[in-house]
Every structure is written in C-alpha cells, then in structure tokens.
Design an enzyme around this catalytic site. Structure first.
Site, mmCIF file in Angstrom:
data_model
loop_
_atom_site.group_PDB
_atom_site.id
_atom_site.type_symbol
_atom_site.label_atom_id
_atom_site.label_comp_id
_atom_site.label_asym_id
_atom_site.label_seq_id
_atom_site.Cartn_x
_atom_site.Cartn_y
_atom_site.Cartn_z
ATOM 1 N N ASN A 41 0.859 -1.181 0.000
ATOM 2 C CA ASN A 41 0.000 0.000 0.000
ATOM 3 C C ASN A 41 0.896 1.231 0.000
ATOM 4 O OD1 ASN A 41 -1.855 2.005 0.405
ATOM 5 N ND2 ASN A 41 -2.421 1.391 2.490
ATOM 6 N N TRP A 42 0.981 1.870 -1.167
ATOM 7 C CA TRP A 42 1.892 3.027 -1.291
ATOM 8 C C TRP A 42 1.356 4.268 -0.592
ATOM 9 C CZ3 TRP A 42 3.217 2.805 -7.255
ATOM 10 C CH2 TRP A 42 4.065 1.703 -7.483
ATOM 11 N N LYS A 43 0.074 4.276 -0.258
ATOM 12 C CA LYS A 43 -0.557 5.481 0.318
ATOM 13 C C LYS A 43 -0.327 6.668 -0.628
ATOM 14 C CE LYS A 43 -0.122 3.293 4.761
ATOM 15 N NZ LYS A 43 0.026 3.397 6.205
ATOM 16 N N HIS A 89 -9.498 1.460 5.183
ATOM 17 C CA HIS A 89 -8.197 1.610 5.849
ATOM 18 C C HIS A 89 -8.363 2.542 7.051
ATOM 19 C CE1 HIS A 89 -4.031 2.661 6.602
ATOM 20 N NE2 HIS A 89 -3.703 1.575 5.945
ATOM 21 N N GLU A 141 -6.666 4.908 8.082
ATOM 22 C CA GLU A 141 -6.432 6.328 7.781
ATOM 23 C C GLU A 141 -7.684 6.958 7.162
ATOM 24 O OE1 GLU A 141 -2.805 5.683 5.571
ATOM 25 O OE2 GLU A 141 -1.835 5.099 7.449
ATOM 26 N N GLU A 190 -5.030 -4.639 10.821
ATOM 27 C CA GLU A 190 -3.967 -3.642 10.986
ATOM 28 C C GLU A 190 -4.171 -2.881 12.298
ATOM 29 O OE1 GLU A 190 -2.157 -2.483 6.912
ATOM 30 O OE2 GLU A 190 -3.830 -1.162 7.297
ATOM 31 N N GLY A 222 3.112 2.389 10.634
ATOM 32 C CA GLY A 222 4.095 3.449 10.422
ATOM 33 C C GLY A 222 4.871 3.832 11.665
ATOM 34 N N SER A 231 3.931 -2.106 10.118
ATOM 35 C CA SER A 231 5.389 -2.208 10.209
ATOM 36 C C SER A 231 5.945 -3.571 9.783
ATOM 37 C CB SER A 231 5.864 -1.842 11.625
ATOM 38 O OG SER A 231 5.478 -0.506 11.940
ATOM 39 N N GLY A 289 2.957 -1.001 4.163
ATOM 40 C CA GLY A 289 3.095 0.396 3.756
ATOM 41 C C GLY A 289 4.538 0.713 3.405
ATOM 42 N N GLY A 290 5.254 1.296 4.351
ATOM 43 C CA GLY A 290 6.620 1.796 4.142
ATOM 44 C C GLY A 290 7.553 0.846 3.398
#
Ligand SMILES: O=C(CO)COP(=O)(O)O
Length: 252
Positions: free
Chosen positions: A9-11, A95, A97, A167, A173, A213, A234-235
């Site tokens: 997930n590049w966001k 999600h 966010e 999640e 993150g 993470s 993500g990251g």
C-alpha cells in the site's frame, strides 16, 4: 491451503515515472507459483499506467479507496465501475487512515464492499484497534464489530473471496510491529467470527493479512503463524527490492 496475498500500500507516495519503473522492475521478479498473489495499491492517477505495465505479469493493481455509487454527482470521487473499466482488480477498503482522517463509517465500508463485488473487484477490508482500545482490552470486540458490520449481507461465496487485513493502528508506520503471537491471536479470532457469522467453510477460506510495520526482516515470523495469510505493507513496499523480498517470503 489458502493462497497468500502480499499487498504493498503506497498510500500518498511516489510520482508517475517512479511508479511505472517500480512495476517494470518487479513484475518479472514476483513469484508466479500458486502460493502467493502480489498486489500493488497505488494512487488513482497512476492506476491506468500501472495496469498497462503490469499486463501479462502476475502483478495485480489495486486502488486504495473508492466510492460505493456507480456514477453521479460526487465531486472528487472515483467509482467502482471506473476502476473496473481501467482493469483494476483489487481495492483497499476501510483503511484506518480513511476511517480516522476522512470519517469513513462501518456502514460506508459495508456499502463499498458490496459495490466492489458488484463490479468484480476483490476487496481488501481493513480492520484494527487503536492503542487506547488495546489497553482497555477492547481489541476483540472492536475488530469483531468492524468485521461483522463490513460483511453484513454478503453471500457465503463473497465472504470467501474477501481479503481481511488486520492492521492494529498503533503498529502502522510506527516501527512497532505486533508480535507474531499478538497478530495471530486477532487473526484467529477474526476467522472464528466469520465462521460463526457466515459459515465454517467461509471461516476456513477467508484470507486474513496482518499489516503494521511489516518488513523483510519480520515477515517470515508473521507468515509462520497459523492464521496469517499474507501482509498489507506500507513503508517497506515503496522500494522494489524490498517488495520483491516480501512477496518471495510469501512464496516459501
Ligand atoms: O497501513 C499500513 C498498510 O496499509 C501499514 O503501514 P506500515 O507498513 O508503513 O506500517
């Protein structure tokens, strides 16, 4: 055996040229066997180009959100029919966010999950608790409610096709991964909820990812758990090499 799903997930990151380069660099490297699916969840403006570059490979392209209506006066929104039209196959829904920053409710997430199936898109449904909820021992009840409300009204077969991403918000993150035991405990609980609410077969079939993470250094341990069928990353999904390592871990 449930097929694993590793999704990056590049966001709200990357630009067009680097996105296309990422797909060009990874599409031949992701394992092609039947153990794992690899998915890239990219920002809307890049989806058409990425679907084009991923053509003929095993890499699947996902959107990170969508509206639940097919078309209409919803300025700034993107519909499931539009995603289907450009060849997108998966969509991340609910999600944390989006729930936190854009006020998405369980009811909206439920409508989106239905809309995804109506347009032949596979939903990656995100659920998870905040740190305060975990400290209050509310993790299981929060996650149970989110899962029940999001899946309400789906057929048995649709639930079997849904991918659920657990999640924990405190692990997103932050570098603080849930321990593999903590992650598995909740994923196993989600499976039980699906079995009880829908059917034993749906509980067995539904794929449950862990997210928060995840990186090449901890994915093996997470995937070794009985109820974790993949990861939403993500990251660590932003770099091609790291993404390929994560998918390779899923193919072991
Ligand atoms: O929110 C996530 C994926 O959807 C997890 O993000 P990180 O892997 O950066 O913690």
């Amino acid at each position: 055996m449930r097929k694993r799903v590793i999704a990056g997930n590049w966001k709200m990151n990357k630009f067009l040229s680097e996105s296309v380069k990422f797909v060009e660099d990874t599409k031949e490297k992701v394992p092609t066997g039947d153990k794992v699916e690899a998915v890239v969840c990219a920002p809307y403006p890049f989806l058409t180009s990425l679907v084009e570059s991923a053509k003929g490979s095993k890499l699947q392209i996902a959107a990170q959100n969508m509206h639940f209506e097919e078309s209409g006066a919803f300025t700034g929104e993107v519909s499931p029919a539009m995603l289907k039209d450009i060849g997108v196959t998966y969509v991340v829904l609910g999600h944390s966010e989006r729930r936190e920053l854009f006020a998405e409710t369980d009811e909206m997430v439920n409508k989106k999950v239905h809309a995804a199936f109506n347009h032949d898109l596979t939903p990656i449904l995100c659920v998870g608790e905040t740190l305060a909820q975990r400290e209050n021992n509310e993790t299981m009840s929060i996650v149970e409610d989110q899962v029940k409300l999001a899946l309400e009204g789906l057929t048995d077969d649709q639930v079997k096709e849904t991918i659920i991403a657990y999640e924990p918000i405190w692990a997103i993150g932050t570098g603080k991964t849930a321990t593999s035991a903590q992650a598995n405990e909740v994923c196993a609980y989600i499976r039980k909820v699906v079995a009880a609410e829908v059917s034993t077969e749906a509980g067995e079939a539904v794929r449950i990812q862990y997210g928060g993470s995840v990186k090449p250094a901890n994915i093996d341990e997470l995937l070794s758990q009985s109820d974790i069928d993949g990861a939403l990353v993500g990251g660590a999904s932003l770099e091609a090499d790291s993404f390929v390592q994560l998918v390779e871990a899923g193919a072991k």
